[in-house]
Design a protein around this motif. Structure first.
Motif, short mmCIF file in Angstrom:
data_model
loop_
_atom_site.label_atom_id
_atom_site.label_comp_id
_atom_site.label_asym_id
_atom_site.label_seq_id
_atom_site.Cartn_x
_atom_site.Cartn_y
_atom_site.Cartn_z
N GLU A 85 13.93 11.31 -75.41
CA GLU A 85 12.91 12.15 -74.35
C GLU A 85 11.84 12.76 -75.58
O GLU A 85 10.60 12.59 -75.09
CB GLU A 85 13.64 13.27 -73.62
CG GLU A 85 14.70 12.65 -72.62
CD GLU A 85 14.35 11.70 -71.85
OE1 GLU A 85 13.12 11.12 -71.73
OE2 GLU A 85 15.16 11.37 -70.58
N ASP A 128 16.74 10.80 -64.28
CA ASP A 128 16.03 9.66 -65.10
C ASP A 128 15.88 8.61 -64.49
O ASP A 128 15.01 7.66 -64.80
CB ASP A 128 17.05 9.36 -66.35
CG ASP A 128 16.89 10.57 -67.37
OD1 ASP A 128 17.49 11.64 -67.14
OD2 ASP A 128 16.37 10.24 -68.35
N HIS A 143 19.69 6.29 -70.93
CA HIS A 143 19.89 7.50 -70.18
C HIS A 143 20.65 7.21 -68.73
O HIS A 143 21.36 8.32 -68.28
CB HIS A 143 18.56 8.04 -69.82
CG HIS A 143 17.88 8.36 -71.26
ND1 HIS A 143 16.51 8.78 -71.41
CD2 HIS A 143 18.15 7.78 -72.59
CE1 HIS A 143 16.12 8.80 -72.72
NE2 HIS A 143 17.02 8.11 -73.45
N GLU A 203 15.24 3.96 -71.67
CA GLU A 203 15.69 4.71 -70.31
C GLU A 203 16.82 4.28 -69.80
O GLU A 203 17.54 4.94 -69.39
CB GLU A 203 14.30 4.64 -69.41
CG GLU A 203 14.24 5.94 -68.24
CD GLU A 203 14.18 7.28 -69.13
OE1 GLU A 203 15.13 8.05 -68.99
OE2 GLU A 203 13.53 7.30 -69.82
#
Ligand code: FE2
Ligand code: FE2
Length: 468
Positions: free
Chosen positions: A149, A210, A242, A239
């Motif tokens: 992030e 997310d 996540h 991503e």
């Protein structure tokens, strides 16, 4: 080592004096932000992390022990496509924008700032979680999410500094000044001001919030502003991990609860140190509804403008659609009118937030199916579900009204009377927090969660993912 060697990049940083100067000023502020607001108590520890050092299939996932402040935050864009075109909207088929088009400058900056703001916000929300990790594996995953992030913040700051001049630099500074949950200088979007102080929150957040990021980034990955599209495409590869953390994390909590229920059918899961399914359901209701808000209003002139300008497309715009102009056609949704839910037809371009939200909901349902399979595997009959999209909304057509979990319009009193059944109560949160005792022995795991099916990158679960 000079600045440019510390920053792995494929944007020709060593040649770009203006960008160098901007980053030179910003980097110390970023590091002091990371120090103050990043994971507390673990800055000096070696963590087995993945670092992106290149965009190629090998280089983007390099694993080694790294101290988080020494993580090499890089700037990566997917390689440019020759003769890229604007893929939708009023300028469909024209050459993609390589610079910021003057007439869209404010809109584009707003899009980038809003996306960028979520990245440091989530690090701030999660900064205490390391102290209560259920295992070293989970601790490592938390830190992996956090450093990435941080890198996503870099990605948005790069766009602001490289393409927006003075006001872009000011916005880049402001991204380090707002604080999650701070009433005086809050983060822009509400889901990013909610506390995320236990691991059930963390898993729900990475599953649902997310995942909103995935859909926003996917829509921006279609953008006619090519530097933004290429940046977002690369961010999506990170991503995915996540969401894996959230999806499998919740699945492991559900599995453990189901095991405890099966072994002790007459006992309250609380007595056994597990998390009852009704609490898990309330956390789902909470984070799913807040994450739905992130898509914006159901009927939105902004979404129409962004699409017309070729800035923000639909999910898989090129793959899924044939009409990329979308001036014809309409979308019907339910709105509250005179105390009743009534259908309203709106032009397609004004419903693009709602259409993107619909894609997101379908994706979330797949997660629910996986968790319900974990229940079925243990022969438990209860099932988890997503609440209706109208439930507990704070943005858009349904904000200011009250709905039950099935989406029926109800009176405020009825909502208030049932709230403790639908959303986490203080007692629920306190109970979950009471379970959050750190487990940091190699190969051990807390009682309220099942171990993962596999470790990270070929390593076993019993591996020293963080050297404490
Ligand atoms: Fe991100
Ligand atoms: Fe993320």
């Amino acid at each position: 080592m000079n600045l440019y060697e510390r920053i792995p990049n494929n944007v020709n940083l060593s040649e770009d004096k203006r960008l160098q100067r901007a980053l030179e000023k910003w980097l110390p502020n970023f590091l002091s932000w990371w120090h103050d607001m990043g994971p507390e108590g673990f800055q000096e520890k070696d963590v087995w992390l993945r670092t992106a050092v290149d965009v190629g299939s090998e280089g983007w996932a390099h694993f080694d022990y790294v101290k988080m402040p020494e993580y090499r935050w890089g700037i990566f864009l997917e390689p440019a496509q020759a003769e890229a075109k604007v893929g939708f909207g009023d300028n469909y088929g024209q050459p993609a924008y390589q610079e910021v088009p003057g007439e869209f400058r404010n809109a584009l900056r707003r899009i980038i700032v809003t996306q960028g703001d979520t990245e440091p916000a989530s690090v701030e929300q999660q900064r205490q979680l390391g102290h209560t990790c259920p295992s070293l594996y989970d601790l490592r995953n938390l830190f992996q999410v956090n450093v990435e992030e941080g890198r996503h913040l870099w990605a948005m700051v790069y766009l602001l500094q490289a393409y927006f001049g003075r006001d872009g630099r000011d916005e880049a500074d402001a991204l380090l000044e707002r604080r999650s949950g701070n009433p005086d200088k809050p983060r822009i979007l509400e889901a990013f001001n909610q506390p995320c102080d236990d691991w059930l929150n963390f898993f729900a957040f990475t599953m649902f919030t997310d995942r909103d990021g995935k859909y926003q980034l996917s829509a921006l990955a279609e953008s006619g502003f090519e530097p933004l599209a290429r940046t977002c495409r690369f961010m999506l590869t990170e991503e995915a991990h996540h969401m894996f953390v959230g999806d499998t994390g919740l699945s492991r909590v559900v599995k453990r609860t189901a095991q405890l229920m099966k072994e002790n059918p007459n006992e309250d899961v609380r007595q056994l140190g597990g998390i009852p399914l009704e609490i898990i359901q309330k956390y789902i209701n909470f984070w799913f509804s807040y994450s739905l808000d992130l898509f914006g209003g159901e009927i939105s002139s902004n979404s129409a403008d962004f699409f017309a300008a070729g800035l923000k497309g639909r999910f898989k715009e090129q793959e899924q659609y044939t009409d990329h102009v979308a001036t014809e056609g309409s979308f019907t949704l339910l709105v509250v009118e005179n105390g009743k839910l009534m259908p309203r037809e709106v032009p397609l371009r004004n419903a693009l937030n709602e259409i993107l939200r619909g894609e997101y909901v379908k994706d979330c349902e797949k997660g629910l199916a996986r968790w319900n399979k974990a229940l079925a595997d243990e022969a438990i009959n209860e099932r988890l579900y997503l609440p209706n999209v109208r439930f507990h909304r704070h943005v858009g057509e349904y904000a200011g009204h009250h709905f039950d979990l099935d989406g029926n319009l109800i009176a405020k009193d009825e909502f208030e009377n049932n709230k403790s059944e639908w959303l986490p109560t203080i007692e629920d949160r306190e109970y979950v927090r009471s379970l959050m005792k750190p487990v940091t022995e190699i190969g051990k795991i807390a009682n309220w969660i099942a171990p993962p099916a596999a470790g990270i990158k070929g390593k076993p679960f019993a591996f020293e993912y963080v050297r404490l």
